[in-house]
Design an enzyme around this catalytic site. Structure first.
Site, PDB file in Angstrom:
ATOM      1  N   SER A 114      50.036  59.684  -0.290  1.00  0.00           N
ATOM      2  CA  SER A 114      49.432  58.800   0.190  1.00  0.00           C
ATOM      3  C   SER A 114      50.286  57.433   0.490  1.00  0.00           C
ATOM      4  O   SER A 114      51.429  57.406  -0.023  1.00  0.00           O
ATOM      5  CB  SER A 114      48.439  58.092  -0.769  1.00  0.00           C
ATOM      6  OG  SER A 114      47.826  56.890  -0.346  1.00  0.00           O
ATOM      7  N   TYR A 141      45.919  54.626  -8.454  1.00  0.00           N
ATOM      8  CA  TYR A 141      45.833  55.714  -7.555  1.00  0.00           C
ATOM      9  C   TYR A 141      47.204  55.999  -7.008  1.00  0.00           C
ATOM     10  O   TYR A 141      47.603  57.190  -6.939  1.00  0.00           O
ATOM     11  CB  TYR A 141      44.706  55.364  -6.650  1.00  0.00           C
ATOM     12  CG  TYR A 141      45.047  56.257  -5.369  1.00  0.00           C
ATOM     13  CD1 TYR A 141      44.574  57.623  -5.273  1.00  0.00           C
ATOM     14  CD2 TYR A 141      45.553  55.705  -4.026  1.00  0.00           C
ATOM     15  CE1 TYR A 141      44.629  58.362  -4.052  1.00  0.00           C
ATOM     16  CE2 TYR A 141      45.683  56.604  -2.772  1.00  0.00           C
ATOM     17  CZ  TYR A 141      45.094  57.755  -2.849  1.00  0.00           C
ATOM     18  OH  TYR A 141      45.252  58.634  -1.896  1.00  0.00           O
ATOM     19  N   LYS A 182      32.189  57.600   1.603  1.00  0.00           N
ATOM     20  CA  LYS A 182      33.157  57.054   0.748  1.00  0.00           C
ATOM     21  C   LYS A 182      32.752  55.577   0.264  1.00  0.00           C
ATOM     22  O   LYS A 182      33.509  54.874  -0.459  1.00  0.00           O
ATOM     23  CB  LYS A 182      34.566  56.943   1.547  1.00  0.00           C
ATOM     24  CG  LYS A 182      35.049  58.351   1.864  1.00  0.00           C
ATOM     25  CD  LYS A 182      36.278  58.161   2.787  1.00  0.00           C
ATOM     26  CE  LYS A 182      37.389  57.685   2.017  1.00  0.00           C
ATOM     27  NZ  LYS A 182      38.879  57.710   2.691  1.00  0.00           N
TER      28      LYS A 182
END
Length: 326
Positions: A114, A141, A182
């Site tokens: 990411s 995250y 999401k």
């Protein structure tokens, strides 16, 4: 046979779409755990051999044969997740188990990292391996993805068992079809469409950082069809193992994105500004822009959708249709 974890998610289901429609492949095993009651609709147009719950996968892999590649998109992807123990189990341990299986069985592993690993961007956005240790993610995250990237690089550097080819993709701000499950973590493109249709205006965050006007926070927005095409390129073409950015290389403002959505709806734009939620203070990226040189050097030559073209396709061919699923 190709295994796709997170295959019912946005990027995973669009990789399956690319495999189905561009590469004419339907020998896919989709692995996921659907938490949203409508997420199954991401798969209704797909052709695949089997669906497995994430906890079924390793038992099935124990005696599996004929696996051509594992595309590992499954993860907790919420940047607001505060339980790091959950991130460890889902984003680190599960990925390490897949790495070990792929290494033992000689199967390529393609996984989702990411752009959240870049944190506030103080060290830039280069996917060079010698830059990884300098990065400082802004949330748990991002750190879970950073941890696995560093772990994978150590396996390679120390001569430990590795998949024959492995690629970690640093996805920037992906938007497009099949993100509807999401909720808060969906793209600003989807939020703009929903808010503007319901209220006649789109709310963007005010800037809390000097040098940035309200709505002019900059991100590298990449259309999900382009992201899927890059992943499938590495499935087909051998390239040096390692980390690769998936963005466009061109930062654009949230105001640009929202305006493009409203224009694609054939309406005059209307934007209002609100304060940023307190849980995002100090954890919000004001600028991201992928360094694309490494991807191009690996042989990827296709053009990416411009922001306006990608948004137009998303809005007019999906969001404004009775069936918005790709």
């Amino acid at each position: 046979m190709i295994v796709i974890t997170g295959g019912a998610g946005m990027i995973g289901s669009m990789i399956a779409w690319h495999l189905n429609t561009v590469l004419n492949r339907d020998d896919l095993v989709i692995v996921d755990r659907m938490d949203h009651p409508d997420q199954w609709q991401n798969l209704v147009h797909r052709q695949y051999a089997q669906y497995l719950d994430k906890d079924e996968l390793f038992a099935r892999l124990h005696n599996a044969s004929g696996v051509e590649a594992v595309i590992h998109m499954g993860a907790i992807s919420a940047t607001t997740e505060r339980d790091f123990n959950k991130l460890v189990q889902s984003n680190i341990r599960y990925s390490q188990q897949l790495w070990d299986w792929c290494a033992e069985h000689g199967v390529p592993l393609l996984y989702a990292s990411s752009a959240a690993t870049y944190g506030g961007g103080e060290q830039g956005y280069s996917d060079a391996h010698d830059a990884v240790a300098t990065l400082r993610p802004l949330n748990g995250y991002g750190y879970s993805k950073q941890f696995f990237d560093q772990w994978a690089l150590r396996q390679q550097a120390q001569g430990r068992p590795c998949p024959p080819r492995w690629y970690g993709f640093k996805f920037f701000n992906v938007y497009g079809p099949n993100e509807y499950h999401k909720l808060r973590m969906a793209s600003v493109a989807l939020h703009t469409f929903n808010q503007f249709r319901e209220h006649g205006t789109m709310q963007l965050f005010r800037s809390h950082l000097e040098g940035y006007e309200d709505g002019m926070q900059l991100r590298d927005f990449v259309y999900v069809k382009d992201a899927a095409a890059v992943v499938c390129h590495f499935l087909q073409q051998a390239a040096p193992s390692g980390l690769y950015n998936i963005g466009t290389g061109k930062a654009r403002a949230f105001r640009d994105l929202a305006t493009a959505v409203m224009h694609s709806m054939n309406r005059e734009p209307s934007i209002t500004y609100i304060d940023m939620p307190t849980d995002l203070h100090g954890k919000y990226q004001y600028f991201t822009e992928a360094d694309m040189r490494k991807l191009r050097a690996a042989g990827y030559t296709q053009a990416f959708h411009s922001l306006e073209d990608g948004v137009r396709d998303y809005v007019q061919h999906y969001l404004m249709q009775p069936d918005p699923y790709c």
